[in-house]
Design a protein around this motif. Structure first.
Motif, PDB file in Angstrom:
ATOM      1  N   SER A 174       0.803  -1.225   0.000  1.00  0.00           N
ATOM      2  CA  SER A 174       0.000   0.000   0.000  1.00  0.00           C
ATOM      3  C   SER A 174       0.835   1.273   0.000  1.00  0.00           C
ATOM      4  O   SER A 174       0.372   2.314  -0.477  1.00  0.00           O
ATOM      5  CB  SER A 174      -0.948   0.009   1.204  1.00  0.00           C
ATOM      6  OG  SER A 174      -0.214  -0.136   2.415  1.00  0.00           O
ATOM      7  N   VAL A 175       2.065   1.213   0.536  1.00  0.00           N
ATOM      8  CA  VAL A 175       2.910   2.410   0.614  1.00  0.00           C
ATOM      9  C   VAL A 175       4.207   2.127  -0.140  1.00  0.00           C
ATOM     10  O   VAL A 175       4.910   1.165   0.172  1.00  0.00           O
ATOM     11  CB  VAL A 175       3.215   2.789   2.075  1.00  0.00           C
ATOM     12  CG1 VAL A 175       4.115   4.021   2.130  1.00  0.00           C
ATOM     13  CG2 VAL A 175       1.914   3.040   2.834  1.00  0.00           C
ATOM     14  N   PRO A 176       4.574   2.956  -1.127  1.00  0.00           N
ATOM     15  CA  PRO A 176       5.760   2.650  -1.931  1.00  0.00           C
ATOM     16  C   PRO A 176       7.059   2.952  -1.202  1.00  0.00           C
ATOM     17  O   PRO A 176       7.144   3.867  -0.387  1.00  0.00           O
ATOM     18  CB  PRO A 176       5.593   3.564  -3.152  1.00  0.00           C
ATOM     19  CG  PRO A 176       4.818   4.734  -2.640  1.00  0.00           C
ATOM     20  CD  PRO A 176       3.874   4.165  -1.613  1.00  0.00           C
ATOM     21  N   GLN A 177       8.075   2.168  -1.521  1.00  0.00           N
ATOM     22  CA  GLN A 177       9.440   2.446  -1.112  1.00  0.00           C
ATOM     23  C   GLN A 177      10.329   2.259  -2.333  1.00  0.00           C
ATOM     24  O   GLN A 177       9.904   1.708  -3.351  1.00  0.00           O
ATOM     25  CB  GLN A 177       9.881   1.526   0.020  1.00  0.00           C
ATOM     26  CG  GLN A 177       9.994   0.061  -0.372  1.00  0.00           C
ATOM     27  CD  GLN A 177      10.431  -0.821   0.789  1.00  0.00           C
ATOM     28  OE1 GLN A 177      10.242  -0.472   1.944  1.00  0.00           O
ATOM     29  NE2 GLN A 177      11.023  -1.963   0.490  1.00  0.00           N
ATOM     30  N   ARG A 178      11.567   2.749  -2.247  1.00  0.00           N
ATOM     31  CA  ARG A 178      12.469   2.676  -3.393  1.00  0.00           C
ATOM     32  C   ARG A 178      12.570   1.237  -3.906  1.00  0.00           C
ATOM     33  O   ARG A 178      12.772   0.301  -3.126  1.00  0.00           O
ATOM     34  CB  ARG A 178      13.862   3.193  -3.021  1.00  0.00           C
ATOM     35  CG  ARG A 178      14.863   3.144  -4.174  1.00  0.00           C
ATOM     36  CD  ARG A 178      16.225   3.701  -3.779  1.00  0.00           C
ATOM     37  NE  ARG A 178      17.218   3.445  -4.808  1.00  0.00           N
ATOM     38  CZ  ARG A 178      17.429   4.211  -5.870  1.00  0.00           C
ATOM     39  NH1 ARG A 178      16.702   5.316  -6.051  1.00  0.00           N
ATOM     40  NH2 ARG A 178      18.352   3.904  -6.765  1.00  0.00           N
ATOM     41  N   GLY A 179      12.457   1.078  -5.219  1.00  0.00           N
ATOM     42  CA  GLY A 179      12.540  -0.239  -5.837  1.00  0.00           C
ATOM     43  C   GLY A 179      11.206  -0.890  -6.104  1.00  0.00           C
ATOM     44  O   GLY A 179      11.148  -1.917  -6.786  1.00  0.00           O
ATOM     45  N   ASP A 180      10.110  -0.306  -5.604  1.00  0.00           N
ATOM     46  CA  ASP A 180       8.791  -0.853  -5.928  1.00  0.00           C
ATOM     47  C   ASP A 180       8.422  -0.507  -7.370  1.00  0.00           C
ATOM     48  O   ASP A 180       8.871   0.495  -7.925  1.00  0.00           O
ATOM     49  CB  ASP A 180       7.726  -0.284  -4.991  1.00  0.00           C
ATOM     50  CG  ASP A 180       7.838  -0.837  -3.578  1.00  0.00           C
ATOM     51  OD1 ASP A 180       8.546  -1.847  -3.386  1.00  0.00           O
ATOM     52  OD2 ASP A 180       7.229  -0.244  -2.667  1.00  0.00           O
ATOM     53  N   MET A 181       7.605  -1.351  -7.963  1.00  0.00           N
ATOM     54  CA  MET A 181       7.105  -1.088  -9.307  1.00  0.00           C
ATOM     55  C   MET A 181       5.713  -0.487  -9.199  1.00  0.00           C
ATOM     56  O   MET A 181       4.821  -1.083  -8.578  1.00  0.00           O
ATOM     57  CB  MET A 181       7.078  -2.356 -10.160  1.00  0.00           C
ATOM     58  CG  MET A 181       6.709  -2.093 -11.612  1.00  0.00           C
ATOM     59  SD  MET A 181       7.107  -3.466 -12.730  1.00  0.00           S
ATOM     60  CE  MET A 181       5.969  -4.717 -12.154  1.00  0.00           C
ATOM     61  N   ILE A 182       5.541   0.703  -9.771  1.00  0.00           N
ATOM     62  CA  ILE A 182       4.247   1.374  -9.785  1.00  0.00           C
ATOM     63  C   ILE A 182       3.570   1.067 -11.114  1.00  0.00           C
ATOM     64  O   ILE A 182       4.115   1.345 -12.181  1.00  0.00           O
ATOM     65  CB  ILE A 182       4.399   2.900  -9.633  1.00  0.00           C
ATOM     66  CG1 ILE A 182       5.267   3.240  -8.414  1.00  0.00           C
ATOM     67  CG2 ILE A 182       3.033   3.553  -9.547  1.00  0.00           C
ATOM     68  CD1 ILE A 182       4.653   2.880  -7.085  1.00  0.00           C
ATOM     69  N   VAL A 183       2.390   0.474 -11.050  1.00  0.00           N
ATOM     70  CA  VAL A 183       1.629   0.150 -12.264  1.00  0.00           C
ATOM     71  C   VAL A 183       0.520   1.183 -12.411  1.00  0.00           C
ATOM     72  O   VAL A 183      -0.241   1.440 -11.468  1.00  0.00           O
ATOM     73  CB  VAL A 183       1.053  -1.278 -12.201  1.00  0.00           C
ATOM     74  CG1 VAL A 183       0.289  -1.597 -13.484  1.00  0.00           C
ATOM     75  CG2 VAL A 183       2.173  -2.295 -11.993  1.00  0.00           C
ATOM     76  N   MET A 184       0.447   1.775 -13.583  1.00  0.00           N
ATOM     77  CA  MET A 184      -0.458   2.907 -13.828  1.00  0.00           C
ATOM     78  C   MET A 184      -1.368   2.624 -15.019  1.00  0.00           C
ATOM     79  O   MET A 184      -1.137   1.702 -15.786  1.00  0.00           O
ATOM     80  CB  MET A 184       0.373   4.170 -14.119  1.00  0.00           C
ATOM     81  CG  MET A 184       1.224   4.629 -12.949  1.00  0.00           C
ATOM     82  SD  MET A 184       2.652   5.646 -13.463  1.00  0.00           S
ATOM     83  CE  MET A 184       3.820   4.354 -13.928  1.00  0.00           C
TER      84      MET A 184
END
Length: 253
Positions: A174-184
């Motif tokens: 639920s909360v992003p951190q460096r290295g996460d993949m954001i899908v849009m």
């Protein structure tokens, strides 16, 4: 290149003209041979495609050591797609201009920059820039996911990202951190059809200078028709977010 191989390629190129010819270089024992292949591309005057079955049959005969194709009525200069697919196949590519007759060979470097690469769907695209980041940052290797042009506009059923993320080792968070993949979702659909790497406040990249300064958070992504880039992740990009995905066991320093 050996003279008899070059002669075979030239003969095949002349026969196929004005279409692009394509074929494979094989090592069969100590002998090298050229294997002509059928170009099954939709528009063979502009591109080539070798059927997977033909490639597999060639591998049954010997080791594939190169990929050959022609550029009708053009120079042997590689296109962005040639460069991208050379990297993707991890094989030398041999390009023969015709009727000019100039032969050029390009070889994979194994280290295409993450920034500024041209968009070539299936080789240099939004998924691939993410996959390459994970390979350089975490040493991860992903399978080659098949994707057809236009899939991102099909809103019927789950998208490729929704279908494949769990099998590729990602969990939803639920909360992003460096290295996460954001899908849009980009374009005219709410379909999750685009992805990038969340860099947080640190826009640095493994092995290359980003040249990006200022206040983040930042996102590495590769949008259709544009070079790969780092952007500030906020505003409309944040509104387009549909999933935050994290690799199993990834804990950045």
């Amino acid at each position: 290149m050996r003279k008899h191989i070059l002669a075979s390629i030239q003969a095949h190129t002349a026969q196929a003209y004005p279409h692009e010819c394509c074929g494979l270089l094989l090592a069969i024992g100590r002998k090298h041979v050229y294997l002509p292949c059928e170009n099954i591309a939709t528009d063979p005057t502009e591109e080539f495609r070798i059927a997977p079955e033909a490639f597999a049959a060639a591998e049954d005969q010997g080791e594939v050591i190169g990929i050959v194709h022609s550029h009708p009525d053009a120079t042997s200069r590689p296109s962005p797609r040639d460069l991208a697919m050379c990297e993707a196949t991890e094989l030398p590519w041999h390009i023969l201009s015709w009727p000019e007759g100039d032969l050029r060979t390009i070889v994979p470097t194994g280290n295409t920059p993450l920034l500024g690469r041209p968009f070539v769907h299936g080789a240099w695209d939004c998924w691939q820039v993410c996959a390459d980041w994970y390979k350089r940052e975490m040493g991860l290797e992903f399978p080659a996911f098949e994707r057809q042009d236009g899939w991102w506009e099909d809103a019927a059923g789950p998208s490729l990202y929704e279908q494949a993320y769990q099998a590729a080792g990602f969990d939803r968070v639920s909360v992003p951190q460096r290295g996460d993949m954001i899908v849009m979702a980009v374009g005219r659909t709410a379909h999750p059809n685009h992805a990038g790497i969340y860099l947080g406040a640190d826009p640095s990249l493994p092995g290359e200078a980003s040249g990006v300064h200022g206040q983040g958070p930042f996102l590495l992504h590769h949008l259709y028709g544009r070079p790969s880039e780092i952007i500030v992740f906020g505003g409309p990009w944040l509104d387009r977010s549909r999933m935050i995905l994290r690799q199993h066991g990834y804990h950045p320093a």
